[in-house]
Design a protein around this motif. Sequence first.
Motif, mmCIF file in Angstrom:
data_model
loop_
_atom_site.group_PDB
_atom_site.id
_atom_site.type_symbol
_atom_site.label_atom_id
_atom_site.label_comp_id
_atom_site.label_asym_id
_atom_site.label_seq_id
_atom_site.Cartn_x
_atom_site.Cartn_y
_atom_site.Cartn_z
ATOM 1 N N ARG A 40 0.934 -1.355 0.059
ATOM 2 C CA ARG A 40 -0.084 0.322 -0.089
ATOM 3 C C ARG A 40 1.184 1.361 0.149
ATOM 4 N NH1 ARG A 40 -4.811 -1.748 4.434
ATOM 5 N NH2 ARG A 40 -4.935 -3.951 3.433
ATOM 6 N N THR A 41 2.500 0.729 -0.070
ATOM 7 C CA THR A 41 2.973 2.340 -0.247
ATOM 8 C C THR A 41 3.516 2.957 -1.507
ATOM 9 O OG1 THR A 41 5.092 0.914 -0.080
ATOM 10 C CG2 THR A 41 3.724 2.022 2.493
ATOM 11 N N ILE A 42 3.760 3.997 -1.609
ATOM 12 C CA ILE A 42 5.305 4.172 -2.620
ATOM 13 C C ILE A 42 6.346 4.556 -2.446
ATOM 14 C CG2 ILE A 42 4.653 6.069 -4.704
ATOM 15 C CD1 ILE A 42 1.509 6.106 -4.278
ATOM 16 N N ARG A 43 7.195 4.815 -3.047
ATOM 17 C CA ARG A 43 8.282 4.849 -2.829
ATOM 18 C C ARG A 43 9.439 5.451 -3.491
ATOM 19 N NH1 ARG A 43 9.585 1.703 2.284
ATOM 20 N NH2 ARG A 43 7.791 0.922 2.334
ATOM 21 N N LEU A 44 9.831 6.386 -3.486
ATOM 22 C CA LEU A 44 10.563 7.354 -4.703
ATOM 23 C C LEU A 44 12.269 7.313 -4.311
ATOM 24 C CD1 LEU A 44 11.563 9.732 -5.925
ATOM 25 C CD2 LEU A 44 11.285 11.325 -3.969
ATOM 26 N N TRP A 45 13.386 7.195 -4.471
ATOM 27 C CA TRP A 45 14.238 6.132 -4.684
ATOM 28 C C TRP A 45 14.864 7.281 -5.724
ATOM 29 C CZ3 TRP A 45 14.215 1.436 -1.552
ATOM 30 C CH2 TRP A 45 13.345 1.080 -2.163
ATOM 31 N N ASN A 46 16.337 7.212 -5.637
ATOM 32 C CA ASN A 46 17.672 7.245 -6.003
ATOM 33 C C ASN A 46 17.943 6.274 -7.088
ATOM 34 O OD1 ASN A 46 20.222 7.357 -7.069
ATOM 35 N ND2 ASN A 46 21.001 9.734 -6.629
ATOM 36 N N PRO A 47 17.755 5.356 -7.709
ATOM 37 C CA PRO A 47 17.811 4.316 -8.057
ATOM 38 C C PRO A 47 19.948 4.107 -8.250
ATOM 39 C CG PRO A 47 17.189 4.825 -9.730
ATOM 40 C CD PRO A 47 17.167 6.273 -8.583
ATOM 41 N N HIS A 48 20.173 4.891 -8.669
ATOM 42 C CA HIS A 48 21.948 5.181 -8.981
ATOM 43 C C HIS A 48 22.814 5.513 -7.619
ATOM 44 C CE1 HIS A 48 20.399 5.832 -12.818
ATOM 45 N NE2 HIS A 48 19.471 6.552 -12.440
ATOM 46 N N ARG A 49 22.106 5.669 -6.849
ATOM 47 C CA ARG A 49 23.182 5.313 -5.465
ATOM 48 C C ARG A 49 22.136 4.127 -4.522
ATOM 49 N NH1 ARG A 49 23.106 11.623 -3.489
ATOM 50 N NH2 ARG A 49 25.118 10.566 -1.445
ATOM 51 N N GLY A 50 21.173 3.892 -5.218
ATOM 52 C CA GLY A 50 20.998 2.541 -4.204
ATOM 53 C C GLY A 50 19.897 3.496 -2.889
ATOM 54 N N ILE A 51 19.764 4.387 -2.975
ATOM 55 C CA ILE A 51 18.512 5.218 -1.419
ATOM 56 C C ILE A 51 17.677 5.717 -1.367
ATOM 57 C CG2 ILE A 51 19.611 7.725 0.032
ATOM 58 C CD1 ILE A 51 22.301 7.607 -1.325
ATOM 59 N N HIS A 52 16.829 5.362 -0.948
ATOM 60 C CA HIS A 52 15.380 5.423 -0.529
ATOM 61 C C HIS A 52 15.463 7.296 0.054
ATOM 62 C CE1 HIS A 52 11.970 5.063 2.080
ATOM 63 N NE2 HIS A 52 11.541 5.186 0.857
#
Length: 299
Positions: A40-52
């Motif tokens: 039930r959540t949406i998550r925003l990431w920096n995928p290139h640094r692997g950071i939530h």
Amino acid sequence: MSKEGLPRKEANVLRGHEGAVLAARFNRNGEYCLSCGKDRTIRLWNPHRGIHIKTYKSHGREVRDVHVTPDNSKLCSCGGDRQVFYWDVATGRVIRKFRGHDSEVNAVKFNEYASVVVSAGYDRSVRAWDCRSHSTEPIQIIDTFSDSVMSVCLTNTEIIAGSVDGTVRTFDIRIGREISDNLGQPVNCISLSNDGNCVLASCLDSTIRLLDRSSGEQLQEYKGHTCKSFKMDCCLTNTDAHVTGGSEDGFIYFWDLVDASVVSSFRAHVSVVTSVSYHPKENCMITASVDGSIRVWTS
């Protein structure tokens, strides 16, 4: 671009979702990505640094799709609670909830100007919502489908949608014309080529079909993967040279656009690959799975 340029090296694993991840999408410039899922959540990431970076919580059921505006300021989402949510990215606040679908909502997209959200639902309808108005009523309803609408794409003048009824339908918003292409198999995902001339349609007979947008002619079909019972994304690479998509056995496939040969396939996840998103400029992609992980791949 040769096979050597295609991403297959695991660069990062994004963990945090509890349960299946149902969609993962790069933002417009590919710097960030958004994911959503069964938890039930949406998550925003920096995928290139692997950071939530941030988690967005307000949905009462699973979140099936998410899309962010070109300027990264707003996002829309949908899922099992029948509503379309319109969020402020920075504060995490829900600005508006659009109600009108009679059942689960499968897909959402902003238009180019981020003024309208279009949603596709299990109730056999596509609905358009005005983000700038305070009305929660849809500004347009398209209900000519005879089964669940799974996926939607937008151009400046058209809404294109794929349905379990086996059709890909194009609606010209300016003149109110509908064109229907019948593929004869349930469509669970569509995506546009980068040049806008073709639409890719993933069907539940384990076949991805490429259609010419102007004529409706089928140009090619891509096989080898398994897609029979899950909604799974497909897309073209950023050069339009290859088609990519996931498989129910956890594999990712790349096909040559023109001759439809499998140029690369590898195991990306331990379970069904629900989502693939290709970086707009670089040889990089993200994949999401029922296994709860999002993986970042580079060449």
